[in-house]
Design a protein around this motif. Structure first.
Motif, PDB file in Angstrom:
ATOM      1  N   PHE A   9       0.818  -1.157  -0.113  1.00 40.24           N
ATOM      2  CA  PHE A   9      -0.119  -0.047   0.235  1.00 40.24           C
ATOM      3  C   PHE A   9       0.693   1.445  -0.099  1.00 40.24           C
ATOM      4  O   PHE A   9       0.516   2.305  -0.777  1.00 40.24           O
ATOM      5  N   VAL A  18     -24.738  17.196   5.787  1.00 38.91           N
ATOM      6  CA  VAL A  18     -24.560  18.882   5.954  1.00 38.91           C
ATOM      7  C   VAL A  18     -25.270  19.691   4.808  1.00 38.91           C
ATOM      8  O   VAL A  18     -25.852  20.669   5.088  1.00 38.91           O
ATOM      9  N   LYS A  19     -25.331  19.060   3.550  1.00 43.18           N
ATOM     10  CA  LYS A  19     -25.797  19.723   2.651  1.00 43.18           C
ATOM     11  C   LYS A  19     -27.266  19.716   2.664  1.00 43.18           C
ATOM     12  O   LYS A  19     -27.971  20.845   2.450  1.00 43.18           O
ATOM     13  N   PHE A  38      -9.868  16.708  -1.216  1.00 47.04           N
ATOM     14  CA  PHE A  38      -9.697  16.398  -2.574  1.00 47.04           C
ATOM     15  C   PHE A  38      -9.083  17.297  -3.371  1.00 47.04           C
ATOM     16  O   PHE A  38      -8.349  16.912  -4.528  1.00 47.04           O
ATOM     17  N   LEU A  88     -10.106   2.994   3.081  1.00 44.77           N
ATOM     18  CA  LEU A  88     -10.205   4.033   2.099  1.00 44.77           C
ATOM     19  C   LEU A  88     -11.719   4.164   1.777  1.00 44.77           C
ATOM     20  O   LEU A  88     -12.515   5.120   1.778  1.00 44.77           O
ATOM     21  N   HIS A  93     -18.607  25.263   6.474  1.00 47.51           N
ATOM     22  CA  HIS A  93     -18.835  24.168   7.332  1.00 47.51           C
ATOM     23  C   HIS A  93     -17.587  23.233   7.465  1.00 47.51           C
ATOM     24  O   HIS A  93     -16.847  22.973   6.501  1.00 47.51           O
ATOM     25  N   GLY A 111     -21.552  12.050   5.347  1.00 45.39           N
ATOM     26  CA  GLY A 111     -21.529  13.274   6.185  1.00 45.39           C
ATOM     27  C   GLY A 111     -21.735  14.545   5.423  1.00 45.39           C
ATOM     28  O   GLY A 111     -22.526  15.398   5.938  1.00 45.39           O
ATOM     29  N   LEU A 112     -21.114  14.557   4.283  1.00 42.37           N
ATOM     30  CA  LEU A 112     -21.281  15.629   3.210  1.00 42.37           C
ATOM     31  C   LEU A 112     -22.747  15.771   2.896  1.00 42.37           C
ATOM     32  O   LEU A 112     -23.192  16.941   2.998  1.00 42.37           O
ATOM     33  N   ALA A 129     -18.351  18.860  -3.194  1.00 41.13           N
ATOM     34  CA  ALA A 129     -18.350  19.436  -1.914  1.00 41.13           C
ATOM     35  C   ALA A 129     -18.476  20.893  -1.641  1.00 41.13           C
ATOM     36  O   ALA A 129     -18.965  21.611  -0.829  1.00 41.13           O
ATOM     37  N   MET A 155     -15.520  15.456  -6.842  1.00 44.33           N
ATOM     38  CA  MET A 155     -15.825  15.534  -5.644  1.00 44.33           C
ATOM     39  C   MET A 155     -15.487  16.810  -4.920  1.00 44.33           C
ATOM     40  O   MET A 155     -16.234  17.378  -4.040  1.00 44.33           O
ATOM     41  N   PHE A 189     -14.437   6.767   2.576  1.00 38.17           N
ATOM     42  CA  PHE A 189     -15.010   7.627   1.417  1.00 38.17           C
ATOM     43  C   PHE A 189     -16.597   7.587   1.619  1.00 38.17           C
ATOM     44  O   PHE A 189     -17.257   8.634   1.491  1.00 38.17           O
ATOM     45  N   LEU A 227     -17.545   9.728   4.364  1.00 33.61           N
ATOM     46  CA  LEU A 227     -17.341  11.164   4.227  1.00 33.61           C
ATOM     47  C   LEU A 227     -18.368  11.699   3.163  1.00 33.61           C
ATOM     48  O   LEU A 227     -19.172  12.907   3.296  1.00 33.61           O
ATOM     49  N   ILE A 228     -18.891  10.686   2.365  1.00 32.78           N
ATOM     50  CA  ILE A 228     -20.029  11.098   1.525  1.00 32.78           C
ATOM     51  C   ILE A 228     -21.386  11.295   2.284  1.00 32.78           C
ATOM     52  O   ILE A 228     -22.217  12.343   2.165  1.00 32.78           O
ATOM     53  N   LEU A 230     -16.831  20.129   7.779  1.00 28.97           N
ATOM     54  CA  LEU A 230     -16.801  18.885   7.224  1.00 28.97           C
ATOM     55  C   LEU A 230     -16.692  19.332   5.587  1.00 28.97           C
ATOM     56  O   LEU A 230     -15.744  18.532   4.795  1.00 28.97           O
ATOM     57  N   VAL A 231     -17.294  20.467   5.257  1.00 31.64           N
ATOM     58  CA  VAL A 231     -17.160  20.902   3.698  1.00 31.64           C
ATOM     59  C   VAL A 231     -15.685  21.245   3.581  1.00 31.64           C
ATOM     60  O   VAL A 231     -15.142  20.823   2.674  1.00 31.64           O
ATOM     61  N   PHE A 284     -13.088  20.468   5.217  1.00 34.25           N
ATOM     62  CA  PHE A 284     -12.191  18.993   5.523  1.00 34.25           C
ATOM     63  C   PHE A 284     -12.258  18.471   4.079  1.00 34.25           C
ATOM     64  O   PHE A 284     -11.031  18.086   3.512  1.00 34.25           O
ATOM     65  N   ALA A 285     -13.476  18.118   3.545  1.00 33.85           N
ATOM     66  CA  ALA A 285     -13.457  17.553   2.221  1.00 33.85           C
ATOM     67  C   ALA A 285     -12.919  18.474   1.194  1.00 33.85           C
ATOM     68  O   ALA A 285     -12.227  17.699   0.320  1.00 33.85           O
ATOM     69  N   VAL A 298      -7.181  -0.567   0.873  1.00 32.42           N
ATOM     70  CA  VAL A 298      -8.208   0.071  -0.197  1.00 32.42           C
ATOM     71  C   VAL A 298      -9.487  -0.185   0.524  1.00 32.42           C
ATOM     72  O   VAL A 298     -10.293   0.650   0.400  1.00 32.42           O
TER      73      VAL A 298
END
Lengths: 314, 53
Positions: A18, B37-38, A59, B23, A49, B33-34, A118, A114, B27, B30-31, A51-52, A54-55, B20
């Motif tokens: 990895f 928030v949205k 990315f 990860l 925000h 969470g986003l 985001a 992304m 991911f 994160l999706i 989290l936004v 951070f994202a 992997v």
């Protein structure tokens, strides 16, 4: 004598783990991208925000990593020749060039889409342009064709704070352009100092660095000229929306040290440099990293102080 | 003769698979969470076509 193999797809001893795939993303460059993009996002006059935010940083970093993988795919031949890079995953045989291409393209697409989702479409488009600039304009075109490779190509590394700003605000103003300019003007002296003490590396690889095409004396003069230009820009930025007393103090100290180092490089000749194994050039290179870190830390401190009525010039 | 299972090669493959896997989980988190928030932000609006139904 015949040797029968039942499975022609037997993995070799050097099969990648990895960490080798992670190394393909140039983690050290990525750390600079993360830090400067974070400062760009924090310095922007918009509430994001956490989290936004951070994202967005994540990315932007992934996009930087994708650029690194694509650069390693394209430059595998150069990397195999240069001492500094011959242990990278592709020249060392751990990862196939095609794998790096696939990983780079996939991560580039994921990061752009992304970041768009985001934050906003402008930030996504800006990141896509940055990846294109680094891979196509710098790696494929400029790097092997002109001694100005590092000057123009430096723009790719200078975009992240501006992308961070755009992710937060959706627009570009003079402040993100100043952060861009700081890294853009800082990049040439940083890499030319490296080229001075890596000596024959770029020559062997056929990369037309300034040291190869115009000689080492000219490179020393250029380092001084760019450092002087950088000092003017850095001190000027102190009186913009990014600056304040903390930034000004940091900029004065760092520019005095950096100019002092550049003058010493300019005054030295090759005999003196080789006598101490390029000690001054190596010190200047390390100082350049501290220089950039200190400037962006100061911008961050000014931004963090603003809610308390302390940052900036009041 | 015994078969040696835990060759270094297996270890490297294992780190790759675990990496992997982690990860992908990260991911997904994160999706999620986003998305939360949205859709909970004050400026959130349903797309017009769905709002009509």
């Amino acid at each position: 004598m015949s040797d029968i193999s039942y499975n022609t797809n037997v993995p070799h001893e050097d099969e990648a783990g990895f960490g080798d795939y992670f190394a393909l993303l140039k983690p050290r460059v990525m750390s600079l991208v993360v830090f400067t993009a974070f400062v760009g996002l924090m310095a922007a006059p918009a509430a994001v925000h956490p989290l936004v935010g951070f994202a967005s940083i994540l990315f932007i970093a992934v996009g930087g990593g994708a650029s690194g993988a694509l650069n390693m795919w394209w430059d595998a031949d150069i990397d195999a020749v240069m001492r500094r890079t011959r242990n990278r995953p592709i020249p060392s045989g751990k990862i196939e060039a095609g794998e790096a291409l696939g990983l780079g393209l996939a991560l580039a697409a994921i990061s752009v889409v992304m970041l768009w989702l985001a934050s906003n479409v402008y930030a996504g488009a800006f990141l896509a342009f940055t990846i294109f600039f680094y891979v196509v304009i710098y790696s494929m075109w400029l790097k092997r064709s002109t001694p100005h490779n590092i000057v123009i190509g430096g723009a790719a590394g200078a975009f992240p704070p501006a992308i961070g700003w755009v992710a937060a605000t959706g627009s570009l103003t003079v402040e993100p352009l100043l952060m861009f300019a700081l890294i853009f003007i800082w990049t040439p002296p940083h890499f030319w100092a490296l080229a001075l003490f890596m000596r024959s590396d770029y020559d062997d690889a056929g990369v037309p660095m300034l040291t190869v095409t115009h000689g080492r004396r000219t490179t020393r003069v250029h380092i001084l000229a760019y450092t002087a230009l950088l000092a003017i820009l850095s001190l000027g930025a102190a009186f913009s929306g990014l600056g304040g007393p903390v930034y000004l103090a940091v900029a004065v100290v760092m520019n005095l040290l950096f100019l002092h180092g550049a003058v010493k490089i300019w005054r030295r000749d090759e005999v003196a440099s080789e006598a101490d194994d390029f000690a001054v050039e190596r010190r200047f290179f390390k100082l350049s990293l501290l220089y950039l870190f200190a400037h962006f830390s100061a911008i961050l401190i000014e931004a963090l102080l603003k809610p308390y009525g302390l940052g900036g010039w009041g | 003769m015994s078969i040696k299972v835990t060759h270094d090669l297996h270890r490297r493959r294992f780190t790759r698979n675990v990496g992997v896997g982690l990860l992908l989980v990260a991911f997904i988190v994160l999706i999620f969470g986003l998305t939360m928030v949205k859709v909970t932000s004050s400026g959130f609006m349903m797309p017009t076509s769905e709002a009509m139904e």
